[in-house]
Design a protein around this motif. Structure first.
Motif, PDB file in Angstrom:
ATOM      1  N   VAL A 348      14.170  59.432  20.100  1.00 42.48           N
ATOM      2  CA  VAL A 348      13.195  60.370  20.701  1.00 42.48           C
ATOM      3  C   VAL A 348      13.137  61.653  19.704  1.00 42.48           C
ATOM      4  CG1 VAL A 348      12.347  61.509  22.405  1.00 42.48           C
ATOM      5  CG2 VAL A 348      13.190  59.469  22.889  1.00 42.48           C
ATOM      6  N   SER A 349      14.232  62.028  19.251  1.00 42.29           N
ATOM      7  CA  SER A 349      14.724  63.244  18.588  1.00 42.29           C
ATOM      8  C   SER A 349      13.914  63.130  17.130  1.00 42.29           C
ATOM      9  CB  SER A 349      16.029  63.562  18.559  1.00 42.29           C
ATOM     10  OG  SER A 349      16.545  64.143  19.821  1.00 42.29           O
ATOM     11  N   ALA A 350      14.260  61.927  16.700  1.00 39.14           N
ATOM     12  CA  ALA A 350      13.740  61.683  15.320  1.00 39.14           C
ATOM     13  C   ALA A 350      12.416  61.530  15.045  1.00 39.14           C
ATOM     14  CB  ALA A 350      14.406  60.129  14.808  1.00 39.14           C
ATOM     15  N   SER A 351      11.666  61.121  16.336  1.00 40.49           N
ATOM     16  CA  SER A 351      10.095  61.073  16.227  1.00 40.49           C
ATOM     17  C   SER A 351       9.808  62.610  16.503  1.00 40.49           C
ATOM     18  CB  SER A 351       9.687  60.342  17.452  1.00 40.49           C
ATOM     19  OG  SER A 351      10.043  60.926  18.723  1.00 40.49           O
ATOM     20  N   ASN A 352      10.335  63.632  17.148  1.00 42.80           N
ATOM     21  CA  ASN A 352      10.015  64.902  17.205  1.00 42.80           C
ATOM     22  C   ASN A 352      10.200  65.672  16.026  1.00 42.80           C
ATOM     23  OD1 ASN A 352       9.333  65.974  20.066  1.00 42.80           O
ATOM     24  ND2 ASN A 352      10.312  64.342  20.233  1.00 42.80           N
ATOM     25  N   VAL A 353      11.428  65.130  15.208  1.00 40.98           N
ATOM     26  CA  VAL A 353      11.646  65.946  13.850  1.00 40.98           C
ATOM     27  C   VAL A 353      10.456  65.586  13.091  1.00 40.98           C
ATOM     28  CG1 VAL A 353      13.121  65.870  11.819  1.00 40.98           C
ATOM     29  CG2 VAL A 353      14.123  66.208  14.338  1.00 40.98           C
ATOM     30  N   GLY A 354       9.952  64.227  12.968  1.00 36.48           N
ATOM     31  CA  GLY A 354       8.980  63.622  12.209  1.00 36.48           C
ATOM     32  C   GLY A 354       7.663  64.360  12.461  1.00 36.48           C
ATOM     33  N   ASN A 355       7.665  64.517  13.670  1.00 33.87           N
ATOM     34  CA  ASN A 355       6.141  65.470  14.128  1.00 33.87           C
ATOM     35  C   ASN A 355       6.062  66.940  13.607  1.00 33.87           C
ATOM     36  OD1 ASN A 355       5.712  63.196  15.680  1.00 33.87           O
ATOM     37  ND2 ASN A 355       6.108  64.125  17.585  1.00 33.87           N
ATOM     38  N   ALA A 356       7.291  67.425  13.627  1.00 32.32           N
ATOM     39  CA  ALA A 356       7.202  68.821  13.020  1.00 32.32           C
ATOM     40  C   ALA A 356       7.112  68.621  11.396  1.00 32.32           C
ATOM     41  CB  ALA A 356       8.506  69.475  13.166  1.00 32.32           C
ATOM     42  N   LEU A 357       7.677  67.660  10.792  1.00 33.48           N
ATOM     43  CA  LEU A 357       7.671  67.473   9.467  1.00 33.48           C
ATOM     44  C   LEU A 357       6.277  67.316   8.912  1.00 33.48           C
ATOM     45  CD1 LEU A 357       8.859  67.147   6.487  1.00 33.48           C
ATOM     46  CD2 LEU A 357       9.310  64.893   7.005  1.00 33.48           C
ATOM     47  N   GLY A 358       5.679  66.491   9.561  1.00 35.50           N
ATOM     48  CA  GLY A 358       4.417  65.797   9.279  1.00 35.50           C
ATOM     49  C   GLY A 358       3.358  67.023   9.550  1.00 35.50           C
ATOM     50  N   ALA A 359       3.504  67.592  10.551  1.00 39.21           N
ATOM     51  CA  ALA A 359       2.395  68.781  10.838  1.00 39.21           C
ATOM     52  C   ALA A 359       2.716  70.029   9.722  1.00 39.21           C
ATOM     53  CB  ALA A 359       2.645  69.319  12.265  1.00 39.21           C
ATOM     54  N   TRP A 360       3.880  70.118   9.312  1.00 42.45           N
ATOM     55  CA  TRP A 360       4.287  71.127   8.180  1.00 42.45           C
ATOM     56  C   TRP A 360       3.787  70.613   7.034  1.00 42.45           C
ATOM     57  CZ3 TRP A 360       8.048  70.822   4.115  1.00 42.45           C
ATOM     58  CH2 TRP A 360       8.192  71.965   3.490  1.00 42.45           C
ATOM     59  N   LEU A 361       3.844  69.661   6.584  1.00 41.98           N
ATOM     60  CA  LEU A 361       3.462  69.106   5.524  1.00 41.98           C
ATOM     61  C   LEU A 361       1.936  68.926   5.406  1.00 41.98           C
ATOM     62  CD1 LEU A 361       5.904  66.094   4.392  1.00 41.98           C
ATOM     63  CD2 LEU A 361       5.624  68.147   3.333  1.00 41.98           C
ATOM     64  N   GLY A 362       1.336  68.577   6.564  1.00 42.92           N
ATOM     65  CA  GLY A 362      -0.292  68.636   6.487  1.00 42.92           C
ATOM     66  C   GLY A 362      -0.973  70.185   6.313  1.00 42.92           C
ATOM     67  N   GLY A 363      -0.008  71.200   7.032  1.00 43.22           N
ATOM     68  CA  GLY A 363      -0.545  72.314   6.856  1.00 43.22           C
ATOM     69  C   GLY A 363      -0.277  72.852   5.468  1.00 43.22           C
ATOM     70  N   LEU A 364       0.740  72.551   4.605  1.00 43.89           N
ATOM     71  CA  LEU A 364       0.789  73.129   3.273  1.00 43.89           C
ATOM     72  C   LEU A 364      -0.053  72.682   2.524  1.00 43.89           C
ATOM     73  CD1 LEU A 364       4.674  72.599   2.690  1.00 43.89           C
ATOM     74  CD2 LEU A 364       3.334  74.683   2.972  1.00 43.89           C
ATOM     75  N   ALA A 365      -0.669  71.223   2.671  1.00 42.55           N
ATOM     76  CA  ALA A 365      -1.642  70.741   1.786  1.00 42.55           C
ATOM     77  C   ALA A 365      -2.991  71.383   2.072  1.00 42.55           C
ATOM     78  CB  ALA A 365      -1.878  69.268   2.442  1.00 42.55           C
ATOM     79  N   ILE A 366      -3.361  71.605   3.435  1.00 44.05           N
ATOM     80  CA  ILE A 366      -4.304  72.526   3.604  1.00 44.05           C
ATOM     81  C   ILE A 366      -4.630  73.804   3.175  1.00 44.05           C
ATOM     82  CG2 ILE A 366      -5.911  73.599   5.634  1.00 44.05           C
ATOM     83  CD1 ILE A 366      -5.312  71.328   7.106  1.00 44.05           C
ATOM     84  N   SER A 367      -3.298  74.630   3.078  1.00 45.10           N
ATOM     85  CA  SER A 367      -3.093  76.002   2.813  1.00 45.10           C
ATOM     86  C   SER A 367      -3.286  75.899   1.003  1.00 45.10           C
ATOM     87  CB  SER A 367      -1.808  76.533   3.074  1.00 45.10           C
ATOM     88  OG  SER A 367      -1.575  76.654   4.431  1.00 45.10           O
ATOM     89  N   ALA A 368      -2.974  74.536   0.522  1.00 39.97           N
ATOM     90  CA  ALA A 368      -3.196  74.665  -0.732  1.00 39.97           C
ATOM     91  C   ALA A 368      -4.461  74.282  -1.146  1.00 39.97           C
ATOM     92  CB  ALA A 368      -2.210  73.610  -1.386  1.00 39.97           C
ATOM     93  N   GLY A 369      -5.313  74.376  -0.301  1.00 45.58           N
ATOM     94  CA  GLY A 369      -6.773  74.419  -0.909  1.00 45.58           C
ATOM     95  C   GLY A 369      -7.225  72.813  -1.078  1.00 45.58           C
ATOM     96  N   LEU A 370      -6.382  71.913  -0.243  1.00 44.77           N
ATOM     97  CA  LEU A 370      -6.869  70.427  -0.899  1.00 44.77           C
ATOM     98  C   LEU A 370      -7.742  69.832   0.368  1.00 44.77           C
ATOM     99  CD1 LEU A 370      -3.122  69.049  -1.592  1.00 44.77           C
ATOM    100  CD2 LEU A 370      -4.990  70.002  -3.228  1.00 44.77           C
TER     101      LEU A 370
END
Length: 404
Positions: A348-370
């Protein structure tokens, strides 16, 4: 001696009680999203501060899953489950009566502390109530409460909140928690929480924290946790920005997002139950297939997001493939960990860590203008990494003849 249910297919009453508990806990997690504007105004805090009622909950889930499970590892599982639901009730009661933001945040944290441990320990108890060949299906039935909460949580909170204020929503969830507590106390058999003597950790007499940590000597445990984190990260990283994809790329109106999320949630429910059944037949093949399906779905979604009909179908498949692997991942990690609760909670912890990682990477991609399809492709990259990890793990497992 065995006390497992017979093979008639009848669902044990104790398993229904656990499903009710997972539904209540899931409501607590998801309901706040639709209430944030009300809570922000009522408690006179900024939107950013109100957002911590979501992120603070998630962080507490990740930490509590490990700490609480480790602390209770030597105790009988049924009383622990009852205590965890009592903690859930107390947290939501604090939220319902909160006089200010600090008490509201405290209530969210207290409720979150039970989340990971309940699903970790509860999944072990659930699988003990059925024959071994139905273990993943039992876990899927328990998690059905969580998937239903995902579908109903936001509209449930919004409906009650708009009619009677946000406090009424938390009173309602508190009441659901009380019913779940009584049901678990009355219907979950004590033997279902007894030590499982078929597992290595139990057979060697290891107990408490030492047994919990001993389980993590298995490379298969770590590989499964990594696949869980990456797979969840891919799905939820994309899902975190799906409203922007629908409105800015597909062209749906903001009002359409609610029913589109119901389509996604329906996929979660069906994928969870179908994945549990499939995993009882061939677990590793099911996990590889679900990850492959999720990767293809995310790539196709990125390419076809501009088309409304395709977007509706693909958001359903996102939920379907995204949750199809959950029951199998949990039974896999607990089998290789010798049945100790900490491993299930770590999942369960691993899934929550993954959630945070995925949301962070998605936000970076949007911020990069993609653009707003970028989180879908970032999610696909994470899922492909999870697929590679799972393929390596399955190959090693086949060579080593793993426990089933």
């Amino acid at each position: 001696m065995t006390n497992r249910a017979n093979g008639t297919g009848r669902m044990p009453a104790g398993l229904i009680a656990l499903t009710l508990g997972s539904f209540g806990i899931g409501l607590t997690e998801f309901v706040i999203a639709g209430l944030l504007p009300q809570v922000s105004r009522s408690l006179d805090v900024s939107e950013a501060a109100a957002g911590w009622l979501i992120s603070g909950y998630a962080l507490s889930v990740a930490a509590g899953a490990i700490v609480v499970t480790a602390a209770t590892g030597g105790l009988p599982r049924k009383p622990v489950l009852v205590g965890l639901v009592a903690l859930f009730v107390a947290g939501n009661l604090l939220s319902a009566v909160a006089a200010g933001y600090p008490m509201m945040l405290l209530g969210r944290v207290v409720a979150a502390l039970c989340h990971g441990s309940f699903f970790g320990i509860g999944s072990l108890v659930a699988r003990r109530m059925v024959p071994p060949e139905r273990a993943s299906r039992a876990v899927a039935v328990m998690f059905a409460g969580l998937t239903l909460a995902n579908v109903l949580g936001v509209p449930f909170g919004a409906l009650i909140g708009e009619r009677w204020t946000w406090r009424a929503t938390f009173w309602a969830i508190t009441a659901i928690g009380v019913v779940a507590l009584v049901a678990i106390a009355a219907l979950v058999p004590g033997w279902a929480g007894a030590a499982d003597r078929t597992h290595p950790a139990a057979a060697t007499g290891l107990r408490g924290l030492r047994a919990q940590l001993h389980a993590f000597r298995s490379g298969q445990v770590w590989l499964t946790l990594a696949a869980t984190a990456l797979g969840y990260g891919g799905m939820f990283g994309a899902f975190s920005y799906i409203a922007y994809t629908f409105t800015h790329v597909t062209g749906f109106a903001a009002a359409d997002v609610a029913w589109l999320l119901v389509v996604y949630g329906t996929g979660l429910v069906i994928g969870n139950l179908a994945g549990g059944r499939a995993a009882d037949g061939d677990r590793d093949r099911t996990l590889i297939g679900s990850l492959a399906g999720l990767a293809v779905t995310l790539i196709a979604f990125g390419a076809l997001a501009a088309y409304a009909a395709a977007a509706v179908v693909l958001v359903f498949l996102l939920g379907l493939f995204g949750f199809a692997g959950v029951p199998g991942m949990i039974t896999r990690v607990t089998d290789y960990a010798g049945g100790v609760p900490l491993a299930a909670s770590a999942n369960v912890s691993a899934s929550n860590v993954g959630n945070a990682l995925g949301a962070w990477l998605g936000g970076l991609a949007i911020s990069a203008g993609l653009g707003y399809t970028a989180p879908l492709y970032a999610g696909a990259a994470l899922v492909l990494a999870a697929l590679a990890v799972m393929a390596v793990s399955a190959r090693r497992a086949a060579a080593d003849r793993p426990v089933r």
